[in-house]
Each structure stands twice: as C-alpha cells, then as structure tokens.
Scaffold this motif. Structure first.
Motif, PDB file in Angstrom:
ATOM      1  N   GLY A 231       0.812  -1.210   0.000  1.00  0.00           N
ATOM      2  CA  GLY A 231       0.000   0.000   0.000  1.00  0.00           C
ATOM      3  C   GLY A 231       0.844   1.258   0.000  1.00  0.00           C
ATOM      4  N   GLY A 232       1.994   1.199  -0.626  1.00  0.00           N
ATOM      5  CA  GLY A 232       2.950   2.299  -0.582  1.00  0.00           C
ATOM      6  C   GLY A 232       2.459   3.567  -1.246  1.00  0.00           C
ATOM      7  N   VAL A 233       3.059   4.688  -0.828  1.00  0.00           N
ATOM      8  CA  VAL A 233       2.789   5.976  -1.445  1.00  0.00           C
ATOM      9  C   VAL A 233       3.543   6.059  -2.764  1.00  0.00           C
TER      10      VAL A 233
ATOM     11  N   ARG B 109      -2.781   4.672  -1.705  1.00  0.00           N
ATOM     12  CA  ARG B 109      -1.912   5.854  -1.681  1.00  0.00           C
ATOM     13  C   ARG B 109      -1.283   6.099  -3.051  1.00  0.00           C
ATOM     14  N   PHE B 110      -1.936   5.628  -4.081  1.00  0.00           N
ATOM     15  CA  PHE B 110      -1.376   5.720  -5.428  1.00  0.00           C
ATOM     16  C   PHE B 110      -1.845   7.003  -6.104  1.00  0.00           C
ATOM     17  N   ASN B 111      -0.872   7.737  -6.710  1.00  0.00           N
ATOM     18  CA  ASN B 111      -1.161   8.986  -7.407  1.00  0.00           C
ATOM     19  C   ASN B 111      -0.463   8.966  -8.760  1.00  0.00           C
TER      20      ASN B 111
ATOM     21  N   ARG C  45      -4.706   9.545  -4.655  1.00  0.00           N
ATOM     22  CA  ARG C  45      -4.906   8.852  -3.381  1.00  0.00           C
ATOM     23  C   ARG C  45      -5.663   7.541  -3.568  1.00  0.00           C
ATOM     24  N   GLY C  46      -5.316   6.850  -4.642  1.00  0.00           N
ATOM     25  CA  GLY C  46      -5.881   5.532  -4.888  1.00  0.00           C
ATOM     26  C   GLY C  46      -7.206   5.528  -5.610  1.00  0.00           C
ATOM     27  N   VAL C  47      -7.767   6.692  -5.925  1.00  0.00           N
ATOM     28  CA  VAL C  47      -9.043   6.766  -6.634  1.00  0.00           C
ATOM     29  C   VAL C  47      -8.767   7.087  -8.100  1.00  0.00           C
TER      30      VAL C  47
END
Length: 693
Positions: A508-510, A535-537, A557-559
């Motif tokens: 779940g890394g940034v 936490r993906f951008n 932010r993952g969306v």
C-alpha cells in the motif's frame, strides 16, 4: 688540485680517473691507502680494468623498448668501495627512446648500478639479482625511470621515497602480478597496508582473487581499460570496501572506485562489491559482472555515494532465483521446503509466498531445507513461493545519488531500501533464455524505502515497480517513468503464463508518478495497477503502445480519475423498469467529486409502478463511499421531472430518485403512469466521494 669524491656521483671511479683518485688519497693521508689498493685491479690502468671487466663503452641510442642484457664482462666501471658493477647510459637520440637493462648473471656482491654517463642525468637504479630489469626513457635532456615497469624491491632508496610521496601508485610496482594462475589477495592487502589512503592503479590485465579483498585503509581504486579483478574461488564478496568504523568522522571520506575496467564475480563470489562506512564515495565508469546473489551491495552504515555510468550484468542464467513449495506455520518464523532448496547465501534475500508477510527476507540458514525469516508467518500452509536471490543493486545506504546505470539480466534490477535519488536507471532482460529463467518472478524496481526516480526504465520485466516494505509502507516518486517490452524476446506463451503489472503495490505504498510512458505485452497486456492502491497517485500517464496496458488512468490517493462509461437503468420502486433503446451514461471523477451524466431513452414496461429511480451508477474506483448528491434533469419526456437526488452509498450500483422541485417543494415521480409509455430522461448528478484512508 682539490676534488670532492661522492659515491654514486661524478667523477666516477674508472680507468681514466683512478690514478687521480689515488693521488688525492695519498695526498690526504700521506700514505698509500692499503684498503683502496686491495679493491682495484693490480696496475689500476685502463688496460688492466678492460682486461678484467671488458672494454668501457656507452649505450648507443636505442629504439623504443630496446633491450640490453648485461653479463659480468660487459660493465664499464667498478665501484672501488663496494665492488658493485656499474653501467652508464649515454644520451638518447630521440625523445621517447627507451632502454631496458636486464642482468643475466652476477658475481658477489650481486649488485649492478645503472646510472647516467658523464654529463648525462639519470635516476640511479640498483639491480640486485638475476633477471631483474629497469626501463629508462629519454625525455630530451635526461633518462627517466619508468617506475611502473620496475617492481618496488628493485628501486633505489631515492626512487622508493619518490613513489611513497605519490597520491596514486601502480599495484604492479608493489609485487602484485597479473595472470590467472595465482591469487593476488595477499599481495593487495600488503599494498593497502603499505599505502593507506592512496590511490591504487590497476593497469590492463587479469587480477585473480581467491579470497575477499577487504579494503580497510581508505584507498582509491582505478581500473584501467582492460583491467579485470575477478574471483578465482568461492567467496562471499569479491571486494569488501569497509574500514569498520561506526562513527561518521572516521568513515572513508571522498574516496572512489573508477573504471573503465571490470569487477567480475565469475559466478564464484556471492557479491561482487560490498560498500560500508563511507561518505562522499564515488563509483564511476566500471562494469560489474556475474555476482551469484548481488552485483553491488551497499550497507546501511554510510551515506552520499555518488555513482554514475555503471554497467551490471549476468552472462548466464543459472543464478536466477529459487522456486519451491514452501511450508509455513502461523506465528512461526521457520519456513521449510524440499531438501536442496536453500543455501547459506540466500540469507538477506526476499522470500515471497502466500502467508509470508510482505517484505520478509531470509535471516537464518539451518540447512538446505530449513530457513528462518524476518517475520512470523500469518498462515499455516504449503504453497508455491520464491526466493529472489539475484539482484543487481541492493541499496541499504541513504542520501545517495545514482545516475546512468544499466542493469542487464538480473532477476531483480534494483532493491532500494533507503532514501536516494535514482536517475536514468535501466534494468532489462535481454534474451529469450534470460526471460525464460527469470521473467515469472522478475522485478525491475523493488522499493522498500522512500526514494525518487527520474527517467527510470523497466525493460521486459514482469513487475516494473513493486512496493514491499516490511514495516509500514514505502514511498516512491517517479518522473517520466517508462516501461517497455521486447515482444520479440518475451514470447506470447511466457507473457500469457505470467501476466505483467506496471505497479504492484504489495504494501500500500505511497506512489507519485508523473508523465509516465507505459507499454505492456501486445497479446497479454500488462495491468497498470495491482495490490493495495490506497496511496497511489498518477498524472499524465500514457500507453505508448495503445491497448498494451489495462486500467491506465490518472489516480489520486488511490481513486481512479477521469471519465468512464457505465450502463444506467430506470426502474420503479415497486415493480417494472424502462426498457432502454438509448443508454448513454458517463461517470467523470474529479478531485473529491464525481459527476454522473445520463441520456436514457426507452419505453416503460407494462408493470412499471412506484417511485421512479435512476440506477446503475458505479462507485468511483478506489473510493470508499459517496455522499448524497443532486443535479438537474435537463430534458424529460413522459415524466414531469426536473431534478435527481441521491447516489449515496458505499458500493456499486448507486441509485437516485427522479423528482420535480417547484418552489422548494419536492415531488417524487411515480412510474405508474409511464407503464407502456415512451420515456426520455437527460440530466446529471454530482456528489462528493470519500478517499480511502
């Protein structure tokens, strides 16, 4: 007449000036010097000396690399005090002329001195045993010793002192030899001990090591083109650069290893280069080859490695990884497998299987069937798993900068566990043979730290970027990232058996990725995203080979941001629905907001009854919920409606009521009058959504 006589300086003792020396001695002492008389040939004349030692002659100017071998009968002088034989060099003809002098035989006292002739300056060099040699080069005014051709033990005291003051020494001057027959580890340790802090030059040639060369004396290393330091026997690390100091003030400061030569593990060294306890340490221009487990390993103690223009590769595929059925016990750190699976060198490598925590590594080796891992298993099972043993660079040291590094044919290109800057790093799997051996578990960038990546390229790896921190989550920031696939080498069957992923976020890394260019396999596309994406951008990413990457979009932010189509519905709360002939609906996801637009045309079913509802609206991908929204009905036929409200919930599909709002009064629209009637509803609804936490 007064003259000063100094050993090793003109006027030399020879047949032409011997009588003058005798006269000076007789005058000074008042009596003949019996000791002197005993050291010269009876008669002390040029004729007598020539008869014993050969006629006096000088060297003619010789061409480059000319050689002259001397025997006891070919010297032109004898030192009256020491008995040493002397040979003098005449002036050269051309700048760059070289003379190599070698002694074929010696008689007691086994000493020959090569020096300049009268009026000619040369560095005085003493040869003390048979087959020692010295080369001098004419610089236009004097003979100069080429010290790199003369081993240390063959130089006179003045030359040794001169070499001792140099910042860089040639290892061949200090007893190190090239070739493949003998190990040079002991000789190199001696060189370091005698020259702490100095640069060591390795001229072209092969330098065999049968044991780890531990550099503890803060030396610089320069590998000339054609120089190769290689493993000749099994060892843990070919070179271990570590002075063993724990305090930063005592680290190796401002040192370097530079090329363009090679460090070759030869599939005998577990690691090629290990580095610790350094600050501002430069790596540049050399090649690292065939480490069984690691090309370069940096330990956590130290900082500020500055590396550029490196090449790391494997020549074969036998050191790819280990796959086996792994047996775990919940709450235990012991993992077992069939005998022969594990080896002691596996310690420190990532181990991956269901029930083994993300980011776990092997920490202990019991035997070939049993190891311990860094975290207790979360399940009791026997499952297929892998140990990622072969890694190009393992970076535990932070605050480092790596530029322009090519990593070829390693199962994991880069394993970063610190906070660094990586620019133009390019791991790639280059042949079908390498892909067959490594691709199913291959990872180009394995990230467990908090680093930045500029222009990274993952070339023909199954997983381009994987985040897998054992504690919390990792952070990676990418600018102009790139993934590419060589479909000519990565076969259709191999790609289908092991579908690829661009971002595999196991922890779940940034992730922040900007302006990436992503390409997957043309027949089995890579997935853009997998794992825990909260936490993906991603901004401004594109599919460089359209259709080769699925799920490609911008994310925050993952969306998943952007516009997608969906199939809407119209239905009655009690019964029935509208049979749609036109169903054109879109969801547009913005920062924190989602807008559903719809054009629905159809005919109500005969049983349509109850309040009319709009349905089929999906929850934005990655969002956890939407709140109640509203919007206008822009066009309606069959239903006296002008607004829609709702679309709140935590799961797809979301629904909203079709209504009429007049003067602040809201009227729900009944579907009953629309039974078997034509219906058109055009409009939109906007609502907020909740990001994952």
């Amino acid at each position: 007449m007064s003259r000063t006589w100094v050993n090793g300086s003109p006027p030399f003792l020879n047949a032409d000036n011997l009588n003058a020396l005798e006269a000076d001695v007789t005058t000074a002492l008042g009596v003949p010097d019996a000791a002197l008389a005993a050291r010269v040939v009876t008669g002390a004349t040029a004729t007598a000396l020539n008869a014993t030692y050969g006629p006096r002659s000088t060297f003619a100017a010789l061409s480059t690399a000319a050689a002259l071998t001397l025997s006891p009968g070919s010297f032109d002088q004898v030192d009256a005090t020491s008995g040493s034989r002397i040979r003098s060099l005449a002036a050269g003809t051309n700048v760059g002329d070289e003379i190599t002098v070698k002694v074929s035989a010696l008689t007691s006292p086994n000493t020959v001195i090569v020096q300049g002739d009268t009026g000619v300056t040369a560095v005085s060099v003493t040869l003390t045993s048979v087959n020692q040699a010295v080369t001098s080069v004419w610089d236009g005014s004097k003979w100069v010793i080429k010290s790199r051709d003369v081993p240390k033990g063959y130089l006179d005291a003045n030359t040794v002192a001169l070499l001792a003051n140099r910042d860089e020494i040639n290892v061949l001057d200090w007893g190190v030899t090239t070739g493949t027959s003998t190990s040079q580890t002991t000789a190199l340790n001696a060189v370091c001990a005698a020259n702490p802090g100095k640069g060591l030059l390795f001229p072209p040639g092969d330098y065999r090591l049968d044991a780890t060369w531990n550099i503890t004396t803060n030396n610089n290393i320069r590998l000339a083109s054609g120089a190769r330091i290689y493993a000749g026997a099994a060892m843990d690390s070919l070179i271990n650069y570590d002075n063993g100091q724990a305090a930063a003030d005592n680290f190796s400061w401002d040192k370097q290893i530079v090329g363009p030569g090679m460090l070759d593990g030869a599939l005998l060294a577990n690691k090629v280069l290990t580095i610790a306890s350094v600050l501002r340490f430069a790596l540049e221009g050399f090649t690292v080859k065939d480490g069984i487990y690691r090309g370069i390993l940096t330990k956590s103690l130290g900082a500020e490695i500055l590396a550029r223009n490196l090449r790391i590769y494997n020549s074969g595929a036998t050191n790819s990884h280990k796959s086996a059925t792994l047996t775990t016990t919940s709450g235990s750190a012991t993992v077992t497998a069939a005998g022969g699976t594990f080896a002691s060198g596996d310690v420190g490598s990532p181990i991956i299987a269901s029930g083994i925590p993300v980011g776990a590594t092997i920490t202990g080796f019991t035997d070939s069937g049993t190891v311990t891992i860094s975290a207790n298993a979360t399940a009791s099972a026997s499952v297929s798993g892998s140990v990622l043993t072969n890694i190009g660079i393992e970076s535990n040291m932070g605050d480092c900068q790596w530029d322009d590094v090519i990593i070829r044919d390693t199962t994991v290109g880069l394993w970063d566990k610190a906070s660094n800057l990586w620019t133009a790093i390019h791991p790639w799997l280059g042949t079908t043979a390498q892909l067959t051996a490594r691709y199913p578990v291959s990872v180009a960038f394995l990230v467990a730290g908090a680093s930045k990546f500029v222009l990274p390229t993952a070339d023909s790896y199954r997983y381009a970027f994987r985040s897998a921190s054992p504690t919390g989550y990792s952070t990676m920031r990418l600018i102009h990232g790139r993934c590419t696939v060589n479909s000519g080498q990565l076969t259709t069957g191999l790609a289908a058996a092991s579908p690829g992923v661009i971002f595999d976020l196991q922890d779940g890394g940034v992730v922040h990725t900007v302006a990436g260019s992503w390409q997957g396999h043309p027949t089995t596309p890579h997935a853009f995203l997998a794992g825990s994406t909260i936490r993906f951008n991603a901004i401004n990413n594109n599919d460089s080979n359209p259709g080769s990457v699925t799920g490609l979009s911008d994310y925050k932010r993952g969306v998943k941001m952007g516009t997608t189509s969906f199939a809407g519905t119209l239905f009655g709360a009690t019964a029935g629905s509208v049979s749609l002939s036109t169903n054109s609906c879109q969801m547009e996801v913005r920062d924190g907001i989602v807008v559903y637009s719809f054009v629905l045309v159809g005919t109500g079913t005969a049983d349509l009854a109850g309040v009319l509802w709009l349905g089929g609206m999906p929850l934005p991908s990655g969002a956890t919920a939407t709140s109640t929204g509203s919007g206008p009905i822009n066009y309606a036929i069959g239903a006296d409606a002008n607004s829609v409200i709702g679309a709140n919930g935590t799961a797809s599909p979301l629904t909203a009521r079709i209504e009429k709002n007049s003067g602040g009064n809201t009227t729900q629209i009944s579907g009953t009058p629309l039974a078997s009637q034509a219906v058109q509803i055009w409009g939109s609804i906007m609502c907020a959504f909740t990001y994952p936490s």
